[in-house]
Design a protein around this motif. Structure first.
Motif, mmCIF file in Angstrom:
data_model
loop_
_atom_site.group_PDB
_atom_site.id
_atom_site.type_symbol
_atom_site.label_atom_id
_atom_site.label_comp_id
_atom_site.label_asym_id
_atom_site.label_seq_id
_atom_site.Cartn_x
_atom_site.Cartn_y
_atom_site.Cartn_z
ATOM 1 N N GLY A 105 31.591 46.067 -1.470
ATOM 2 C CA GLY A 105 31.511 47.028 -0.425
ATOM 3 C C GLY A 105 32.757 48.021 -0.277
ATOM 4 O O GLY A 105 32.749 48.689 0.378
ATOM 5 N N ARG A 106 33.896 47.741 -1.237
ATOM 6 C CA ARG A 106 35.072 48.359 -1.032
ATOM 7 C C ARG A 106 35.328 49.290 -2.440
ATOM 8 O O ARG A 106 34.739 49.032 -3.591
ATOM 9 N N ALA A 118 22.111 56.482 7.888
ATOM 10 C CA ALA A 118 23.460 56.798 8.554
ATOM 11 C C ALA A 118 24.589 55.642 8.461
ATOM 12 O O ALA A 118 24.402 54.433 8.260
ATOM 13 N N CYS A 119 25.849 55.947 8.527
ATOM 14 C CA CYS A 119 26.579 55.071 8.410
ATOM 15 C C CYS A 119 27.183 54.404 9.802
ATOM 16 O O CYS A 119 26.766 55.108 10.975
ATOM 17 N N ASP A 120 27.529 53.084 9.963
ATOM 18 C CA ASP A 120 27.731 52.799 11.205
ATOM 19 C C ASP A 120 29.256 53.139 11.795
ATOM 20 O O ASP A 120 29.504 52.912 13.257
ATOM 21 N N ALA A 121 30.031 53.435 10.904
ATOM 22 C CA ALA A 121 31.315 53.984 11.572
ATOM 23 C C ALA A 121 31.824 54.883 10.192
ATOM 24 O O ALA A 121 31.445 54.905 9.188
ATOM 25 N N GLY A 122 32.900 55.706 10.598
ATOM 26 C CA GLY A 122 32.936 56.757 9.650
ATOM 27 C C GLY A 122 32.323 58.015 9.846
ATOM 28 O O GLY A 122 31.375 58.172 10.699
ATOM 29 N N ARG A 123 32.602 59.049 8.766
ATOM 30 C CA ARG A 123 31.470 59.954 8.578
ATOM 31 C C ARG A 123 31.661 60.569 7.225
ATOM 32 O O ARG A 123 32.389 60.108 6.308
ATOM 33 N N ARG A 183 31.425 52.897 6.807
ATOM 34 C CA ARG A 183 31.476 51.406 7.192
ATOM 35 C C ARG A 183 29.855 51.388 7.180
ATOM 36 O O ARG A 183 29.345 51.944 8.296
ATOM 37 N N VAL A 184 29.163 50.552 6.663
ATOM 38 C CA VAL A 184 27.758 50.227 6.833
ATOM 39 C C VAL A 184 27.455 48.802 7.295
ATOM 40 O O VAL A 184 27.797 47.953 6.014
ATOM 41 N N VAL A 185 26.552 48.305 7.882
ATOM 42 C CA VAL A 185 25.944 47.128 8.278
ATOM 43 C C VAL A 185 24.557 46.846 8.185
ATOM 44 O O VAL A 185 23.859 47.780 8.714
ATOM 45 N N LEU A 216 29.256 48.324 3.122
ATOM 46 C CA LEU A 216 30.235 49.007 2.778
ATOM 47 C C LEU A 216 31.304 49.126 3.697
ATOM 48 O O LEU A 216 31.036 49.056 4.953
ATOM 49 N N ARG A 217 32.689 48.847 3.331
ATOM 50 C CA ARG A 217 33.632 48.367 4.236
ATOM 51 C C ARG A 217 34.828 49.520 4.176
ATOM 52 O O ARG A 217 35.548 49.664 3.133
ATOM 53 N N ASP A 218 34.845 50.425 5.140
ATOM 54 C CA ASP A 218 36.058 51.435 5.218
ATOM 55 C C ASP A 218 36.176 51.939 3.983
ATOM 56 O O ASP A 218 37.372 52.119 3.283
#
Length: 607
Positions: A563-564, A404-409, A360-362, A369-371
């Protein structure tokens, strides 16, 4: 807290409102304290010399006046006091010179420290953070603003010490004779007017210093324009050294500016005779009345000259205020987040399997990018397609850890990218961009540019250029691969081919091409795609694609929508979906392009 500067509107690093201004001021003060600690020894020595010089300046009129009275009375002790006069005067001159020298050194060290810290943070942050500021703004923050901010430690010290001689002299003037003290106070407004005129006309002395600053700013703008390339190549430290290469010359110009400033300040003493004449006239009348001796008159005139220095304190205070405002702008760079790095290495001979898990990127409050969950097997060529704004470039940046992504890896061969060492990351991940920035003294150096592995030789550079379709036009340049970049005008397609050659030359197990063939004609683009399959080190390819041919030739197509990941599969499978066909425009033909047959043995691979 300094007031907001209308010429410097609040930006992402300068939050608007009182709380943001207060935070910026606190950050600036922290940066200035750290800069002062960086030169603590020199600053302490300069302060000690300045205080001692102030003491000598205050003692000089009294010693001179007393000596003159003794000599007029033919007192035998007059000779001894004459020696004391010479010693006090010599001490003042030497201490002032030492203060100027030490203070200039502190200014230079503080400025260099602020610049190195700000530039280092700027080149180590994610490119999208640097892009929040315009190149011109960043150049100003790291050149002129850093220079002004770097002078604050000595300006604060100088302001505090500069109060001692005028205040002490004013007290001494009243002690010598009350009427001369009152005469000085009556002429103070005139002194203010004279100093204001001096401040208005003294700016020309810094023009040569600014000229060198602008030259450094030009290099900085070049580095900022290629921030993604520098980050991808892992050469932040090398570029930092290149941008700061003219610091010695800047230091020489700065010292010359300080000498001019010192000479100018010395000459401004000619602007103050009228005030001293008033004190001298009153003192002369007091001498005629017998209320003041010759030595007392001399002391009164000298103390009036020292008290006149109170006007300089205003200028010093203004310098402190300007410096804090400049430090607020420069210190905003220190808050740019660095991309964290680890110390792990990838497993030997890994296939280059790329995996995104819940990414997830904000950006600016919007989810780009969403999940995203995605698995790209090693050795696969994956085309990323989607409408404009669907997140393709962000996905490419995340995959190669330019951001970097805000969530996930994100994992490469099972290792999270944020746990890889910087050297390993840039050794095994390569990038090519739509608008590449070239660095180096000539074309060959531009193709070989990068970090993380040994520099390629001329043979490897030419092989990479051939694979990217660049060898033919490079050989037509005046000096071929030795042509200096400024002497090698290139079209957008030629520039892209050199960018591809650079990526091919240092290709690792993952190669990310972010719309890197958009300026190539269809035939050249197909030749590059063929070379990418057969002439470049085998590995995983992630290609941001707009052409149907690029998607058709890929092993796997990743279809992004808002974003998906809307779907994955081969181009032929996805072509059945009308929404997928609409990505390439209404009426687009499926454009089947069979994958090229294997090349005959003996083809040279770019390693």
């Amino acid at each position: 807290m300094t007031a907001p500067d209308p010429a410097d509107p609040p930006g992402p690093a300068d939050p608007p409102g009182p709380s943001g201004e207060a935070a910026a001021a606190r950050g600036a003060d922290r940066a200035l304290r750290a800069a002062a600690r960086h030169s603590a020894g020199r600053l302490a020595a300069a302060s000690a010399c300045s205080v001692a010089a102030a003491g000598a300046a205050l003692a000089e009129p009294a010693v001179l006046g007393h000596t003159l009275d003794l000599l007029l009375r033919q007192d035998p002790s007059g000779a001894r006091w004459t020696a004391w006069c010479a010693a006090v005067i010599a001490a003042e001159v030497l201490l002032d010179a030492a203060t100027a020298r030490l203070g200039g050194g502190v200014d230079a060290r503080s400025t260099a420290w602020l610049r190195r810290l700000g530039l280092g943070r700027l080149l180590r942050t994610a490119p999208h953070h640097a892009a929040r500021h315009s190149p011109g703004e960043l150049s100003a923050r790291l050149t002129a603003q850093a220079t002004t901010a770097g002078a604050v430690p000595t300006a604060v010290m100088g302001t505090a010490v500069a109060l001692l001689p005028p205040l002490g002299a004013l007290v001494a003037l009243f002690l010598v004779d009350v009427w001369t003290g009152l005469a000085f106070l009556a002429g103070l407004p005139l002194l203010v007017l004279l100093l204001r005129a001096f401040a208005r006309d003294s700016g020309a002395s810094v023009s040569r210093y600014q000229e060198v600053q602008l030259a450094m700013a030009g290099r900085l703008v070049e580095a900022l324009a290629g921030a993604r390339t520098i980050a991808a190549a892992g050469t932040a430290e090398r570029e930092q050294a290149r941008v700061l290469a003219r610091l010695p010359e800047l230091g020489a110009e700065g010292r010359r500016t300080w000498r001019i400033y010192g000479t100018t300040v010395a000459r401004t003493s000619a602007l103050m005779p009228m005030l001293l004449y008033v004190v001298l006239g009153v003192g002369g009348m007091r001498l005629a009345d017998g209320a003041l001796g010759v030595g007392g008159l001399l002391a009164a005139v000298r103390y009036a000259g020292l008290a006149a220095g109170v006007g300089a304190v205003t200028g010093r205070l203004a310098a402190v205020v300007r410096g804090r405002a400049a430090a607020r702008r420069t210190a905003a760079l220190f808050d740019l987040p660095e991309l964290p790095q680890g110390d792990r290495w990838l497993p030997e001979d890994g296939p280059g399997t790329l995996e995104l898990q819940g990414v997830r990127v904000v950006r600016a409050g919007a989810v780009v990018l969403r999940d995203v969950d995605l698995l790209i097997p090693g050795g696969t060529t994956a085309a990323v397609v989607g409408r404009s704004g669907s997140g393709k470039t962000t996905l490419a940046a995340v995959a190669g850890r330019l951001t970097a992504c805000d969530a996930g890896r994100v994992l490469l061969d099972g290792v999270p990218l944020d746990e890889l060492s910087g050297e390993e990351l840039r050794r095994e991940t390569g990038h090519a961009f739509e608008r590449p920035a070239l660095f180096g003294k000539d074309v060959a150096a531009a193709v070989a540019f990068g970090g993380g592995r040994a520099a390629p030789d001329r043979h490897a550079v030419r092989a990479a250029a051939r694979a990217a379709g660049a060898d033919a036009f490079v050989r037509r340049l005046p000096e071929g691969y030795d042509t200096a970049l400024p002497d090698a005008p290139m079209s957008g397609g030629e520039l892209q081919r050199l960018g591809l050659a650079r990526a091919f030359c240092r290709a690792g197990r993952l190669l990310v091409l972010d719309d890197a063939t958009s300026s190539l004609d269809t035939v050249t683009a197909r030749e590059v795609e063929r070379a990418l399959t057969h002439d470049v080190r085998p590995g995983t390819r992630l290609v941001v694609a707009h052409r149907i041919s690029s998607a058709a030739r890929a092993d796997l197509v990743v279809w992004l929508d808002a974003g998906r990941v809307r779907a994955t599969g081969t181009h032929a499978e996805l072509w059945r979906d009308p929404g997928y066909r609409a990505v390439f425009g209404d009426g687009a033909e499926p454009g089947p392009h069979p994958r090229p047959a294997a090349e005959p043995p003996g083809r040279e691979a770019v390693r």
